[in-house]
Design a protein around this motif. Structure first.
Motif, PDB file in Angstrom:
ATOM      1  N   GLY A  58       0.435  -0.962   0.128  1.00 37.73           N
ATOM      2  CA  GLY A  58       0.000   0.060   0.143  1.00 37.73           C
ATOM      3  C   GLY A  58       0.716   1.117  -0.413  1.00 37.73           C
ATOM      4  O   GLY A  58       0.416   2.297  -0.117  1.00 37.73           O
ATOM      5  N   GLY A  59       2.587   0.693   0.529  1.00 36.92           N
ATOM      6  CA  GLY A  59       3.022   2.055   0.643  1.00 36.92           C
ATOM      7  C   GLY A  59       4.033   2.486  -0.774  1.00 36.92           C
ATOM      8  O   GLY A  59       4.703   3.608  -1.056  1.00 36.92           O
ATOM      9  N   GLU A  60       3.542   1.641  -1.528  1.00 37.46           N
ATOM     10  CA  GLU A  60       4.251   1.786  -3.267  1.00 37.46           C
ATOM     11  C   GLU A  60       3.577   2.319  -4.032  1.00 37.46           C
ATOM     12  O   GLU A  60       2.935   1.941  -3.929  1.00 37.46           O
ATOM     13  N   ILE A  61       4.229   2.836  -5.291  1.00 36.53           N
ATOM     14  CA  ILE A  61       3.726   3.618  -5.902  1.00 36.53           C
ATOM     15  C   ILE A  61       2.941   2.827  -6.978  1.00 36.53           C
ATOM     16  O   ILE A  61       3.345   1.684  -7.039  1.00 36.53           O
ATOM     17  N   ARG A  62       2.195   2.601  -7.534  1.00 35.38           N
ATOM     18  CA  ARG A  62       0.659   2.048  -8.305  1.00 35.38           C
ATOM     19  C   ARG A  62       1.346   1.648  -8.816  1.00 35.38           C
ATOM     20  O   ARG A  62       1.569   2.528 -10.107  1.00 35.38           O
ATOM     21  N   SER A  63       1.453   0.205  -9.639  1.00 33.41           N
ATOM     22  CA  SER A  63       1.206   0.262 -11.465  1.00 33.41           C
ATOM     23  C   SER A  63       0.871  -0.344 -12.228  1.00 33.41           C
ATOM     24  O   SER A  63       0.614  -1.709 -12.809  1.00 33.41           O
ATOM     25  N   VAL A  64      -0.451  -0.333 -11.649  1.00 33.45           N
ATOM     26  CA  VAL A  64      -2.281  -1.215 -12.335  1.00 33.45           C
ATOM     27  C   VAL A  64      -3.376   0.658 -12.455  1.00 33.45           C
ATOM     28  O   VAL A  64      -3.102   1.183 -11.765  1.00 33.45           O
ATOM     29  N   PRO A  65      -3.639   0.310 -13.118  1.00 37.57           N
ATOM     30  CA  PRO A  65      -4.533   1.422 -13.365  1.00 37.57           C
ATOM     31  C   PRO A  65      -5.818   1.364 -12.250  1.00 37.57           C
ATOM     32  O   PRO A  65      -5.710   0.700 -12.129  1.00 37.57           O
ATOM     33  N   VAL A  66      -6.192   2.927 -11.719  1.00 34.09           N
ATOM     34  CA  VAL A  66      -7.487   2.806 -11.558  1.00 34.09           C
ATOM     35  C   VAL A  66      -8.199   3.847 -11.853  1.00 34.09           C
ATOM     36  O   VAL A  66      -8.208   4.933 -12.619  1.00 34.09           O
ATOM     37  N   SER A  67      -9.431   4.165 -10.933  1.00 35.31           N
ATOM     38  CA  SER A  67     -10.581   4.910 -11.919  1.00 35.31           C
ATOM     39  C   SER A  67     -10.933   5.567 -10.122  1.00 35.31           C
ATOM     40  O   SER A  67     -10.441   5.067  -9.486  1.00 35.31           O
ATOM     41  N   ILE A  68     -11.365   6.896 -10.309  1.00 37.93           N
ATOM     42  CA  ILE A  68     -11.956   7.807  -9.321  1.00 37.93           C
ATOM     43  C   ILE A  68     -13.363   7.932  -9.439  1.00 37.93           C
ATOM     44  O   ILE A  68     -13.929   7.876  -9.761  1.00 37.93           O
ATOM     45  N   ILE A  74      -9.033   9.936 -15.353  1.00 35.90           N
ATOM     46  CA  ILE A  74      -8.400   8.383 -15.340  1.00 35.90           C
ATOM     47  C   ILE A  74      -7.051   8.549 -15.230  1.00 35.90           C
ATOM     48  O   ILE A  74      -6.276   9.164 -16.169  1.00 35.90           O
ATOM     49  N   PRO A  75      -6.785   8.746 -14.134  1.00 35.41           N
ATOM     50  CA  PRO A  75      -5.137   9.198 -13.408  1.00 35.41           C
ATOM     51  C   PRO A  75      -4.077   8.162 -14.564  1.00 35.41           C
ATOM     52  O   PRO A  75      -4.543   7.092 -14.474  1.00 35.41           O
ATOM     53  N   PRO A  76      -2.982   8.559 -15.184  1.00 35.08           N
ATOM     54  CA  PRO A  76      -2.193   8.007 -15.573  1.00 35.08           C
ATOM     55  C   PRO A  76      -1.386   7.503 -14.698  1.00 35.08           C
ATOM     56  O   PRO A  76      -1.415   7.564 -13.577  1.00 35.08           O
ATOM     57  N   LEU A  77      -0.383   6.148 -14.865  1.00 39.29           N
ATOM     58  CA  LEU A  77      -0.331   5.972 -14.155  1.00 39.29           C
ATOM     59  C   LEU A  77       1.734   6.365 -13.378  1.00 39.29           C
ATOM     60  O   LEU A  77       1.899   7.242 -14.366  1.00 39.29           O
ATOM     61  N   PRO A  78       1.766   6.646 -12.456  1.00 38.01           N
ATOM     62  CA  PRO A  78       2.564   7.941 -11.578  1.00 38.01           C
ATOM     63  C   PRO A  78       3.555   7.126 -12.292  1.00 38.01           C
ATOM     64  O   PRO A  78       4.110   5.879 -12.090  1.00 38.01           O
ATOM     65  N   ILE A  79       4.874   8.085 -12.366  1.00 37.20           N
ATOM     66  CA  ILE A  79       6.454   7.593 -12.549  1.00 37.20           C
ATOM     67  C   ILE A  79       7.110   7.628 -11.719  1.00 37.20           C
ATOM     68  O   ILE A  79       6.507   8.901 -11.227  1.00 37.20           O
ATOM     69  N   LYS A  80       7.693   6.907 -11.009  1.00 32.22           N
ATOM     70  CA  LYS A  80       8.483   7.831  -9.983  1.00 32.22           C
ATOM     71  C   LYS A  80       8.652   9.055  -9.001  1.00 32.22           C
ATOM     72  O   LYS A  80       9.111   9.725  -8.765  1.00 32.22           O
ATOM     73  N   CYS A 108      -1.272  15.156  -5.232  1.00 34.83           N
ATOM     74  CA  CYS A 108      -0.962  13.997  -4.554  1.00 34.83           C
ATOM     75  C   CYS A 108      -2.287  13.358  -5.089  1.00 34.83           C
ATOM     76  O   CYS A 108      -2.623  11.830  -5.752  1.00 34.83           O
ATOM     77  N   MET A 109      -3.367  14.039  -4.714  1.00 36.93           N
ATOM     78  CA  MET A 109      -4.764  13.328  -4.765  1.00 36.93           C
ATOM     79  C   MET A 109      -5.090  13.152  -6.329  1.00 36.93           C
ATOM     80  O   MET A 109      -5.361  12.107  -6.946  1.00 36.93           O
ATOM     81  N   LYS A 110      -4.981  14.465  -7.091  1.00 37.71           N
ATOM     82  CA  LYS A 110      -4.870  14.196  -8.821  1.00 37.71           C
ATOM     83  C   LYS A 110      -4.162  12.891  -9.203  1.00 37.71           C
ATOM     84  O   LYS A 110      -4.107  11.763 -10.347  1.00 37.71           O
ATOM     85  N   THR A 111      -2.534  12.425  -8.863  1.00 36.48           N
ATOM     86  CA  THR A 111      -1.874  11.673  -9.579  1.00 36.48           C
ATOM     87  C   THR A 111      -3.079  10.143  -9.382  1.00 36.48           C
ATOM     88  O   THR A 111      -2.159   9.326  -9.427  1.00 36.48           O
ATOM     89  N   GLN A 112      -2.249  10.089  -7.660  1.00 42.34           N
ATOM     90  CA  GLN A 112      -3.800   8.816  -7.252  1.00 42.34           C
ATOM     91  C   GLN A 112      -1.548   7.638  -7.019  1.00 42.34           C
ATOM     92  O   GLN A 112      -1.979   6.398  -7.826  1.00 42.34           O
ATOM     93  N   ILE A 113      -1.167   8.279  -6.726  1.00 43.84           N
ATOM     94  CA  ILE A 113       0.220   7.476  -6.422  1.00 43.84           C
ATOM     95  C   ILE A 113       0.294   6.223  -5.982  1.00 43.84           C
ATOM     96  O   ILE A 113       0.691   5.083  -6.890  1.00 43.84           O
ATOM     97  N   PHE A 114      -1.072   5.914  -5.236  1.00 43.09           N
ATOM     98  CA  PHE A 114      -0.879   4.540  -4.952  1.00 43.09           C
ATOM     99  C   PHE A 114      -1.674   4.009  -4.622  1.00 43.09           C
ATOM    100  O   PHE A 114      -2.975   4.524  -5.544  1.00 43.09           O
ATOM    101  N   ILE A 115      -2.341   3.061  -4.474  1.00 40.95           N
ATOM    102  CA  ILE A 115      -3.452   1.458  -5.474  1.00 40.95           C
ATOM    103  C   ILE A 115      -4.909   2.039  -4.567  1.00 40.95           C
ATOM    104  O   ILE A 115      -6.096   2.228  -5.072  1.00 40.95           O
ATOM    105  N   ASP A 116      -4.522   2.317  -3.024  1.00 41.06           N
ATOM    106  CA  ASP A 116      -5.875   3.641  -3.066  1.00 41.06           C
ATOM    107  C   ASP A 116      -5.677   3.405  -0.953  1.00 41.06           C
ATOM    108  O   ASP A 116      -3.892   3.748  -0.936  1.00 41.06           O
TER     109      ASP A 116
END
Length: 177
Positions: A58-68, A74-80, A108-116
């Motif tokens: 849960g503290g790792e930068i997400r590597s899967v798509p998410v929706s809000i 649809i936030p793009p995948l974050p790049i560290k 950070c909210m718009k980027t959706q850095i984490f899975i949840d």
């Protein structure tokens, strides 16, 4: 819940979320942590605490798509490296600390850095910055929650980027005199 008492009618997952928030707040209020710079590393620790019991990473930068929920965005995948640079630019900007905290919160909210748990973790993260500089707190009053959610969706979708900033600064920022 906060006093370790039984609560009837609540789901275990809701209780876990509240306890995770409590632990994250206790963590940032530790004298050593409050002096620590507001960095992606700290945000990652907060996200891991917020997501404990829900996601192993849960503290790792997400590597899967998410929706809000409620938004077409649809936030793009974050790049560290981009996230690191963006957070650093916000922190190092020549502007008042409250402006930096709001910029951090929204970015950070718009980027959706984490899975949840992004909003929960980021609110604590932005408050870490404010508290470390003795500049108050950002909290959304109950009567402003619906307006905040509406403006946040408008912000995500690029329809209005200033109204949410005004709301946060005018109604959600609390200082101690």
């Amino acid at each position: 819940i906060l006093e370790n008492r039984a609560v009837s009618g609540m789901k275990a997952s809701d209780i876990q979320k509240i306890l995770n928030l409590k632990h994250a707040w206790e963590f940032i209020l530790d004298p050593d942590v409050i002096q620590f710079p507001s960095t992606l590393s700290l945000l990652s620790v907060l996200a891991a605490m917020i997501n404990e019991g829900f996601y192993i990473n849960g503290g790792e930068i997400r590597s899967v798509p998410v929706s809000i929920h409620g938004s077409a965005y649809i936030p793009p995948l974050p790049i560290k490296s981009v996230v690191l640079e963006s957070i650093s630019e916000i922190i190092e900007a020549e502007k008042p600390v409250i402006e930096k905290a709001i910029d951090l919160l929204l970015y950070c909210m718009k980027t959706q850095i984490f899975i949840d748990g992004n909003k929960r973790a980021v609110v604590i993260f932005a408050n870490h910055l404010l508290l470390s500089q003795a500049c108050g707190l950002l909290t959304v009053p109950e009567e402003k929650v619906d307006r905040f959610k509406t403006l946040l969706i408008e912000y995500y979708e690029g329809r209005d980027t200033e109204s949410i900033r005004s709301l946060l600064k005018e109604y959600c920022w609390q200082t101690v005199d």
